[in-house]
Design a protein around this motif. Structure first.
Motif, mmCIF file in Angstrom:
data_model
loop_
_atom_site.group_PDB
_atom_site.id
_atom_site.type_symbol
_atom_site.label_atom_id
_atom_site.label_comp_id
_atom_site.label_asym_id
_atom_site.label_seq_id
_atom_site.Cartn_x
_atom_site.Cartn_y
_atom_site.Cartn_z
ATOM 1 N N GLY A 1 0.656 -1.126 -0.077
ATOM 2 C CA GLY A 1 0.046 -0.025 0.007
ATOM 3 C C GLY A 1 0.679 1.204 0.008
ATOM 4 O O GLY A 1 0.389 2.270 -0.758
ATOM 5 N N VAL A 2 2.116 1.350 0.675
ATOM 6 C CA VAL A 2 2.773 2.447 0.711
ATOM 7 C C VAL A 2 3.449 2.505 -0.757
ATOM 8 O O VAL A 2 3.657 3.986 -1.130
ATOM 9 N N ILE A 3 3.748 1.550 -1.226
ATOM 10 C CA ILE A 3 4.369 1.570 -2.680
ATOM 11 C C ILE A 3 3.293 2.025 -3.641
ATOM 12 O O ILE A 3 3.538 2.975 -4.415
ATOM 13 N N VAL A 4 2.178 1.622 -3.418
ATOM 14 C CA VAL A 4 0.955 2.222 -4.564
ATOM 15 C C VAL A 4 0.718 3.725 -4.247
ATOM 16 O O VAL A 4 0.417 3.984 -5.112
ATOM 17 N N GLY A 5 0.721 3.854 -2.924
ATOM 18 C CA GLY A 5 0.377 5.286 -2.716
ATOM 19 C C GLY A 5 1.529 6.112 -3.109
ATOM 20 O O GLY A 5 1.091 7.474 -3.770
ATOM 21 N N SER A 6 2.809 5.775 -3.243
ATOM 22 C CA SER A 6 3.722 6.538 -3.844
ATOM 23 C C SER A 6 3.647 6.724 -5.359
ATOM 24 O O SER A 6 4.002 7.628 -5.874
ATOM 25 N N ILE A 7 3.152 5.584 -6.059
ATOM 26 C CA ILE A 7 2.761 5.653 -7.341
ATOM 27 C C ILE A 7 1.738 6.702 -7.695
ATOM 28 O O ILE A 7 1.713 7.372 -8.475
ATOM 29 N N GLY A 8 0.759 6.979 -6.697
ATOM 30 C CA GLY A 8 -0.155 8.017 -7.004
ATOM 31 C C GLY A 8 0.529 9.465 -6.825
ATOM 32 O O GLY A 8 -0.032 10.313 -7.682
ATOM 33 N N PHE A 9 1.540 9.372 -6.161
ATOM 34 C CA PHE A 9 2.378 10.823 -6.272
ATOM 35 C C PHE A 9 3.038 10.890 -7.595
ATOM 36 O O PHE A 9 3.089 11.983 -8.118
ATOM 37 N N VAL A 10 3.611 9.770 -8.158
ATOM 38 C CA VAL A 10 4.314 9.962 -9.415
ATOM 39 C C VAL A 10 3.558 10.217 -10.423
ATOM 40 O O VAL A 10 3.592 10.810 -11.420
ATOM 41 N N LEU A 11 2.057 9.627 -10.504
ATOM 42 C CA LEU A 11 1.058 10.050 -11.631
ATOM 43 C C LEU A 11 0.793 11.280 -11.456
ATOM 44 O O LEU A 11 0.392 11.977 -12.156
ATOM 45 N N GLY A 12 0.758 11.736 -10.134
ATOM 46 C CA GLY A 12 0.326 13.336 -9.742
ATOM 47 C C GLY A 12 1.234 14.384 -10.573
ATOM 48 O O GLY A 12 0.852 15.244 -10.872
ATOM 49 N N ALA A 13 2.457 13.845 -10.347
ATOM 50 C CA ALA A 13 3.668 14.778 -10.886
ATOM 51 C C ALA A 13 3.647 14.837 -12.208
ATOM 52 O O ALA A 13 4.058 15.693 -13.113
ATOM 53 N N GLY B 1 -5.257 11.595 -7.512
ATOM 54 C CA GLY B 1 -4.319 11.088 -6.767
ATOM 55 C C GLY B 1 -4.634 10.361 -5.534
ATOM 56 O O GLY B 1 -3.944 9.651 -5.238
ATOM 57 N N GLY B 2 -5.972 10.584 -5.019
ATOM 58 C CA GLY B 2 -6.477 9.800 -3.996
ATOM 59 C C GLY B 2 -7.246 8.529 -4.177
ATOM 60 O O GLY B 2 -7.235 7.598 -3.584
ATOM 61 N N ILE B 3 -7.927 8.533 -5.440
ATOM 62 C CA ILE B 3 -8.598 7.559 -5.873
ATOM 63 C C ILE B 3 -7.814 6.395 -6.598
ATOM 64 O O ILE B 3 -8.384 5.309 -6.638
ATOM 65 N N VAL B 4 -6.787 6.938 -7.511
ATOM 66 C CA VAL B 4 -6.104 6.177 -8.236
ATOM 67 C C VAL B 4 -5.489 5.005 -7.316
ATOM 68 O O VAL B 4 -5.575 3.580 -7.716
ATOM 69 N N ASN C 1 3.934 18.711 -2.096
ATOM 70 C CA ASN C 1 3.360 19.944 -2.423
ATOM 71 C C ASN C 1 4.154 21.044 -2.555
ATOM 72 O O ASN C 1 4.115 22.000 -3.445
ATOM 73 N N LEU C 2 4.994 21.020 -1.804
ATOM 74 C CA LEU C 2 6.082 22.054 -1.694
ATOM 75 C C LEU C 2 7.180 21.984 -2.749
ATOM 76 O O LEU C 2 7.768 22.863 -3.347
ATOM 77 N N ASP C 3 7.548 20.744 -3.236
ATOM 78 C CA ASP C 3 8.372 20.683 -4.590
ATOM 79 C C ASP C 3 8.184 19.315 -5.071
ATOM 80 O O ASP C 3 8.764 18.448 -5.085
ATOM 81 N N PRO C 4 7.155 19.218 -6.088
ATOM 82 C CA PRO C 4 6.915 18.140 -6.867
ATOM 83 C C PRO C 4 7.936 17.757 -7.831
ATOM 84 O O PRO C 4 7.986 16.537 -8.044
ATOM 85 N N GLN C 5 8.825 18.587 -8.246
ATOM 86 C CA GLN C 5 9.827 18.225 -9.074
ATOM 87 C C GLN C 5 10.864 17.416 -8.650
ATOM 88 O O GLN C 5 11.728 16.610 -9.123
ATOM 89 N N ALA C 6 11.242 17.248 -7.218
ATOM 90 C CA ALA C 6 12.178 16.465 -6.448
ATOM 91 C C ALA C 6 11.693 15.219 -6.020
ATOM 92 O O ALA C 6 12.052 14.679 -4.952
ATOM 93 N N ILE C 7 10.621 14.817 -6.762
ATOM 94 C CA ILE C 7 10.008 13.486 -6.450
ATOM 95 C C ILE C 7 10.964 12.250 -6.314
ATOM 96 O O ILE C 7 10.873 11.506 -5.593
ATOM 97 N N ASN C 8 11.584 12.563 -7.264
ATOM 98 C CA ASN C 8 12.723 11.385 -7.403
ATOM 99 C C ASN C 8 13.757 11.127 -6.199
ATOM 100 O O ASN C 8 14.362 10.278 -5.996
ATOM 101 N N VAL C 9 13.826 12.168 -5.487
ATOM 102 C CA VAL C 9 14.618 12.105 -4.182
ATOM 103 C C VAL C 9 13.863 12.081 -2.928
ATOM 104 O O VAL C 9 14.192 11.354 -2.142
#
Length: 194
Positions: free
Chosen positions: A61-73, A86-89, A126-134
């Motif tokens: 679930g944690v990994i899938v939740g992070s996928i939601g953020f990747v898709l969001g970015a 990002g909440g429902i996917v 939310n503060l820095d979506p471009q830094a998602i890889n870090v």
């Protein structure tokens, strides 16, 4: 009453372990450890005896939740609709993954893991979506460590302290004196039926 205090003590102990590991997990983990430790303990109490698989689904679930953020970015619009997606996917992905297990408890454990990830990472993202890889891998660790300790705390109490259902059955057995007299509530139900 002692069962509640046993569980509270286990959650406090798990939270304390996370606190003691702050040099390893980072001070940022302390901001959301209550959410994660509590979520992990709650997942331990989901119905069913498949304890190991529920723990694995928490992590998934944690990994899938992070996928939601990747898709969001990468794909979702930067609007309220994007936040909704990002909440429902992640929930829909978890439903697809767990439908083959035929266990609602696996699905709910995944949702708890995904929600914990959202609670830990939403403001940072939310503060820095471009830094998602870090920032996303760090957030995954900051979610999994306290979530795992919370799950372990809940599991220890389940294994060594009677659950509500076991305790209630024990109390019913103590009050049952073996006579065949109907309960007063049963008599009232019979009068209403006739």
């Amino acid at each position: 009453m002692g069962r509640v205090w046993a569980l509270a003590g286990a959650i406090v102990a798990a939270t304390t372990v996370v606190f003691l590991l702050q040099d390893f997990v980072g001070a940022g983990t302390l901001l959301t450890m209550g959410l994660c430790v509590g979520g992990g303990a709650a997942a331990a109490y989901l119905p069913g005896k498949a304890y190991l698989s529920r723990g694995l689904w928490l992590a998934i679930g944690v990994i899938v939740g992070s996928i939601g953020f990747v898709l969001g970015a990468a794909a979702f619009p930067d609007t309220n609709v994007g936040l909704w997606l990002g909440g429902i996917v992640p929930v829909l992905i978890l439903a697809l993954l767990t439908m083959f297990t035929k266990r609602q408890s696996n699905f709910l454990a995944g949702v708890i893991g995904s929600g914990a990830m959202a609670g830990v990472y939403a403001n940072v993202f939310n503060l820095d979506p471009q830094a998602i890889n870090v920032s996303a891998p760090i957030a995954i660790g900051q979610t999994m460590v306290p979530l795992g300790f919370g799950y372990l705390a809940g599991m220890l109490i389940i294994l060594f302290v009677a659950t509500d259902r076991e305790w209630e059955a024990e109390q019913d057995a103590k009050t049952d004196d073996g006579d065949d007299q109907p309960d007063e509530s049963e008599g009232a139900e019979q009068e209403v039926a006739s």
